[in-house]
Design a protein around this motif. Structure first.
Motif, PDB file in Angstrom:
ATOM      1  N   PHE A 587      16.789   4.176   4.624  1.00 43.40           N
ATOM      2  CA  PHE A 587      16.602   2.683   4.399  1.00 43.40           C
ATOM      3  C   PHE A 587      16.368   2.652   2.900  1.00 43.40           C
ATOM      4  CE2 PHE A 587      15.039   3.598   8.555  1.00 43.40           C
ATOM      5  CZ  PHE A 587      15.360   2.627   9.341  1.00 43.40           C
ATOM      6  N   ARG A 588      16.946   1.551   2.483  1.00 41.72           N
ATOM      7  CA  ARG A 588      16.707   1.320   1.066  1.00 41.72           C
ATOM      8  C   ARG A 588      15.780   0.261   0.848  1.00 41.72           C
ATOM      9  NH1 ARG A 588      21.416   2.653  -2.095  1.00 41.72           N
ATOM     10  NH2 ARG A 588      21.481   0.710  -3.010  1.00 41.72           N
ATOM     11  N   VAL A 589      14.718   0.784   0.148  1.00 35.49           N
ATOM     12  CA  VAL A 589      13.554  -0.178  -0.234  1.00 35.49           C
ATOM     13  C   VAL A 589      13.763  -0.828  -1.540  1.00 35.49           C
ATOM     14  CG1 VAL A 589      10.958  -0.410  -0.294  1.00 35.49           C
ATOM     15  CG2 VAL A 589      12.124   1.101   1.400  1.00 35.49           C
ATOM     16  N   ALA A 590      13.827  -2.153  -1.528  1.00 38.06           N
ATOM     17  CA  ALA A 590      14.009  -2.888  -2.952  1.00 38.06           C
ATOM     18  C   ALA A 590      12.778  -3.143  -3.414  1.00 38.06           C
ATOM     19  CB  ALA A 590      14.810  -3.902  -2.638  1.00 38.06           C
ATOM     20  N   TYR A 591      12.243  -2.138  -4.619  1.00 43.42           N
ATOM     21  CA  TYR A 591      10.913  -2.611  -5.032  1.00 43.42           C
ATOM     22  C   TYR A 591      10.845  -1.858  -6.434  1.00 43.42           C
ATOM     23  CZ  TYR A 591       5.749  -2.389  -5.974  1.00 43.42           C
ATOM     24  OH  TYR A 591       4.607  -2.512  -6.591  1.00 43.42           O
ATOM     25  N   THR A 592      10.489  -2.839  -7.276  1.00 45.27           N
ATOM     26  CA  THR A 592      10.377  -2.298  -8.742  1.00 45.27           C
ATOM     27  C   THR A 592       9.082  -2.618  -9.454  1.00 45.27           C
ATOM     28  OG1 THR A 592      11.303  -4.339  -9.473  1.00 45.27           O
ATOM     29  CG2 THR A 592      12.744  -2.679  -8.932  1.00 45.27           C
ATOM     30  N   GLY A 593       8.047  -2.774  -8.605  1.00 40.25           N
ATOM     31  CA  GLY A 593       6.671  -3.133  -9.108  1.00 40.25           C
ATOM     32  C   GLY A 593       5.872  -2.058  -9.646  1.00 40.25           C
ATOM     33  N   GLY A 594       6.313  -0.890  -9.379  1.00 39.01           N
ATOM     34  CA  GLY A 594       5.241   0.418  -9.678  1.00 39.01           C
ATOM     35  C   GLY A 594       4.231   0.579  -8.638  1.00 39.01           C
ATOM     36  N   GLU A 595       3.507   1.378  -8.848  1.00 39.58           N
ATOM     37  CA  GLU A 595       2.248   1.667  -8.053  1.00 39.58           C
ATOM     38  C   GLU A 595       1.154   0.695  -8.215  1.00 39.58           C
ATOM     39  OE1 GLU A 595       1.133   6.060  -7.428  1.00 39.58           O
ATOM     40  OE2 GLU A 595       1.748   6.132  -9.225  1.00 39.58           O
ATOM     41  N   ARG A 596       0.233   0.456  -7.158  1.00 37.49           N
ATOM     42  CA  ARG A 596      -0.600  -0.670  -7.328  1.00 37.49           C
ATOM     43  C   ARG A 596      -1.843  -0.172  -6.295  1.00 37.49           C
ATOM     44  NH1 ARG A 596      -0.013  -5.567  -5.154  1.00 37.49           N
ATOM     45  NH2 ARG A 596      -1.042  -6.818  -6.999  1.00 37.49           N
ATOM     46  N   TYR A 597      -3.013  -0.109  -6.926  1.00 34.74           N
ATOM     47  CA  TYR A 597      -4.259   0.182  -6.114  1.00 34.74           C
ATOM     48  C   TYR A 597      -5.183  -0.645  -6.828  1.00 34.74           C
ATOM     49  CZ  TYR A 597      -1.180   4.463  -5.891  1.00 34.74           C
ATOM     50  OH  TYR A 597      -0.001   5.110  -5.513  1.00 34.74           O
ATOM     51  N   PRO A 598      -6.108  -1.142  -5.871  1.00 28.99           N
ATOM     52  CA  PRO A 598      -7.034  -2.026  -6.056  1.00 28.99           C
ATOM     53  C   PRO A 598      -8.240  -1.466  -6.854  1.00 28.99           C
ATOM     54  CG  PRO A 598      -7.361  -1.205  -3.602  1.00 28.99           C
ATOM     55  CD  PRO A 598      -6.166  -0.747  -4.328  1.00 28.99           C
ATOM     56  N   LYS A 599      -8.814  -2.215  -7.908  1.00 31.47           N
ATOM     57  CA  LYS A 599     -10.121  -1.870  -8.551  1.00 31.47           C
ATOM     58  C   LYS A 599     -10.744  -3.052  -9.042  1.00 31.47           C
ATOM     59  CE  LYS A 599     -11.889   1.589 -11.242  1.00 31.47           C
ATOM     60  NZ  LYS A 599     -12.400   2.878 -10.697  1.00 31.47           N
ATOM     61  N   LEU A 600     -12.037  -3.043  -9.189  1.00 33.30           N
ATOM     62  CA  LEU A 600     -12.769  -4.178  -9.468  1.00 33.30           C
ATOM     63  C   LEU A 600     -12.728  -4.064 -11.167  1.00 33.30           C
ATOM     64  CD1 LEU A 600     -16.230  -4.865  -7.472  1.00 33.30           C
ATOM     65  CD2 LEU A 600     -13.863  -5.770  -7.221  1.00 33.30           C
TER      66      LEU A 600
END
Length: 626
Positions: A587-600
């Protein structure tokens, strides 16, 4: 109220009213083989007898009595075995016809401990080195008699060399035989026992009366060697909780703490104790310790919120009557908030970890498309089947969100009170009014939605009815974030894995990429969930698949994270090779937003109400007045 008064009298004087005790003898000698033997002598006054096996277990919020594991059931009268018949509609009831003038029935049964490492008390409860006994597993009770009139004289045999812990008062013991004082059925079922070869009891906050202890049982000696620092944190938990509520409703309190890789991970509340089960190395491994940091604080708070103060709909007259779980957003949700707050106030969570906990909770709930159709109330009403729901599809289905989402709800309520009273009052005052009062032995004081609204208005006048109804009864596109945003913080996303996030991943053996490509996996690549509408879902990935390789390289946690970072630079799709049954596909996942992890992140210039909420009450009390 009359029935509650009788129950209180029975707790203090179990033979009140002339009740003839039911004899219950339990033998755990073969617990390492997952077999428990029990003998029950039940006085009767009629020839037609219906015996009931407990069905709706308090705290489990569903018909979870493990009747499927009941075996070897035999009923005798005057030494003669009798026939019995199961009710064809109520499977937890059996009917027995006794000979005329029979004074008692003698019942023998075995209970087969499960080997399933999932579930609550119906899951695995024994290894070759330890066992946890919940009395509802090994008893029957006669129908037609009010619960408060049923008194049991219980005894327990444990394997040689084992020790035990329980809140149930002991009459005397000798050579592995323990005889308990007569107790009402509700007290017996509310007082589990943990026992094992590797056992340790620690007294917490010794300066406080009544007594608070923690009984540690594990599969190794190392498992129960709690570091002194953690002992002090749990002593602080006792101090902070009593400072919060201002009163207690138990004779003494026992934390049962079972450490094994072969029992389910959970906690179950009781009035004078709690049944807490974690991985064997929880006291040794920092990641595992962090995963369960708020477990005991949550279950301890339940002694006030859930056991003493209990929704009227969750207080049926018998274990066979269904419970209505519509107020679990108070019963469990407020307790989730209190467990988080008390873990931070006692040092079980650092302030940074407590804020990361909050960020993870808020981001998770805000990333659930299932909230577009299912209101919070329905997650509570549906608790009896949502507890057993699978992980796949949980983002679209929603799970038992009345825990975490209600944490945010009650944090928002706290912020409204603090702001409206200029910091003079808080949700602590609600807890003191609603759950504290005067210290008493165990008792139940029921409440309704109207009682909650009234008590909140007593603390701070506000349109609490509309506040709660809007957040609980209505479909909401976003979780209640007001406690965070009005508390001086906001949820942001960072591109490197926070320490707290990584610790939870290690403890749970998970890879959480829900906020980037929308995948939630095990650390071996098994896809547990795919967020609807996220890049992974659009590419065609689904739960049940297993990720084999990423961009042509064998899957590991680091490999898939590197691929997400690389896609942000190259703007090329991420190629994910999966195995689905016997079929392979890429599967080819089209995503270019980089890593994202929640933080206050702190909001400059705003009042920091969140940190105020987490500040220890005992430290405030020690400060000199200005």
């Amino acid at each position: 109220m009359h029935a509650r008064l009788i129950l209180l009298l029975l707790l203090l004087c179990p033979r009140a009213g002339g009740a003839v005790p039911i004899q219950l003898r339990v033998d755990l000698s073969e617990a390492p083989r997952r077999i428990v033997h029990a003998e029950i002598s039940i006085p009767i006054s009629t020839d037609e007898v219906t015996l009931l096996y407990p069905k709706w277990i308090p705290g489990e919020h569903g018909p979870t009595g493990p009747i499927a594991n009941l075996a070897g059931l035999r009923v005798f009268a005057n030494g003669k075995q009798l026939s019995w018949k199961r009710d064809e509609l109520e499977m937890y009831a059996i009917h027995v016809r006794a000979p005329e003038r029979t004074k008692k029935l003698d019942v023998t049964l075995d209970f087969l401990f499960s080997g399933d490492e999932e579930g609550f008390t119906f899951g695995a409860s024994a290894t070759s080195r330890l066992a946890v006994l919940n009395w509802n597993q090994v008893l029957l009770y006669p129908a037609g008699i009010p619960l408060e009139d049923l008194v049991y004289e219980a005894s327990l045999r444990i394997p040689p060399g084992w020790k035990y812990g329980t809140a149930l008062p002991v009459a005397h013991e000798s050579g592995g035989e323990i005889e308990f004082r007569p107790a009402p059925l509700v007290t017996l079922i509310d007082s589990p026992v943990n026992t094992g070869e590797f056992f340790r009891t620690v007294t917490l906050a010794p300066e406080i009366h009544p007594r608070h202890v923690i009984h540690l049982v594990g599969d190794s000696q190392e498992a129960v060697d709690m570091p002194r620092e953690q002992e002090e944190h749990y002593s602080n938990l006792v101090r902070e909780t009593l400072a919060l509520f201002g009163a207690h409703h138990y004779r003494e309190y026992h934390f049962l703490y079972t450490l094994s890789d072969h029992v389910p991970f959970f906690g179950l509340e009781h009035h004078e104790s709690s049944d807490n089960r974690v991985k064997e190395r929880t006291l040794i491994d920092d990641d595992l310790r962090l995963r369960s940091a708020d477990l005991l604080s949550h279950e301890f708070a339940h002694s006030w919120n859930g056991k003493y103060r209990r929704p009227a709909d969750l207080t049926p007259p018998s274990y066979e009557f269904p419970m209505k779980t519509d107020l679990l957003w108070v019963y469990e949700g407020l307790t989730q908030y209190l467990g988080w707050v008390l873990a931070a106030r006692s040092g079980l969570l650092t302030p940074d970890q407590a804020r990361d906990y909050l960020a993870e909770t808020a981001a998770d709930l805000d990333n659930e498309p299932g909230r577009s159709w299912r209101p919070l109330l329905d997650t509570a009403v549906s608790a009896q089947f949502l507890y057993g729901a699978e992980q796949p599809g949980s983002a679209w289905r929603r799970g038992v969100d009345f825990y975490d989402e209600s944490l945010l709800l009650w944090l928002e309520a706290d912020g409204i009170i603090r702001s409206g009273t200029h910091g003079e009052r808080s949700l602590d005052d609600f807890c003191r009014i609603f759950h504290g009062g005067e210290s008493t032995p165990p008792m139940v004081k029921t409440y309704t939605f109207e009682d909650v609204v009234s008590a909140l208005n007593e603390v701070h006048p506000h349109d609490w009815r509309s506040f709660l109804t809007e957040r609980v009864d209505r479909v909401q596109p976003h979780p209640p974030m007001g406690g965070i945003t009005n508390g001086g913080w906001k949820v942001a996303f960072v591109d490197s894995v926070p320490v707290y996030h990584r610790s939870l991943e290690h403890a749970r053996k998970r890879v959480d990429l829900r906020y980037s490509i929308g995948l939630y996996l095990t650390d071996e690549g098994e896809v547990l969930d795919v967020i609807p509408g996220a890049p992974a879902a659009k590419a065609g990935l689904s739960p049940g698949m297993k990720v084999i390789a990423v961009n042509g390289k064998q899957f590991t946690t680091d490999v898939i994270r590197e691929a997400i970072r690389a896609a942000a630079r190259t703007k090329k799709p991420i190629e994910i090779l999966t195995k689905n049954g016997e079929f392979y596909a890429t599967f080819r996942v089209a995503y270019t937003g980089g890593e994202r992890y929640p933080k206050l992140m702190r909001v400059a210039g705003a009042s920091d109400l969140v940190s105020r909420d987490l500040e220890p009450l005992t430290l405030r009390a020690e400060r000199p007045s200005r």
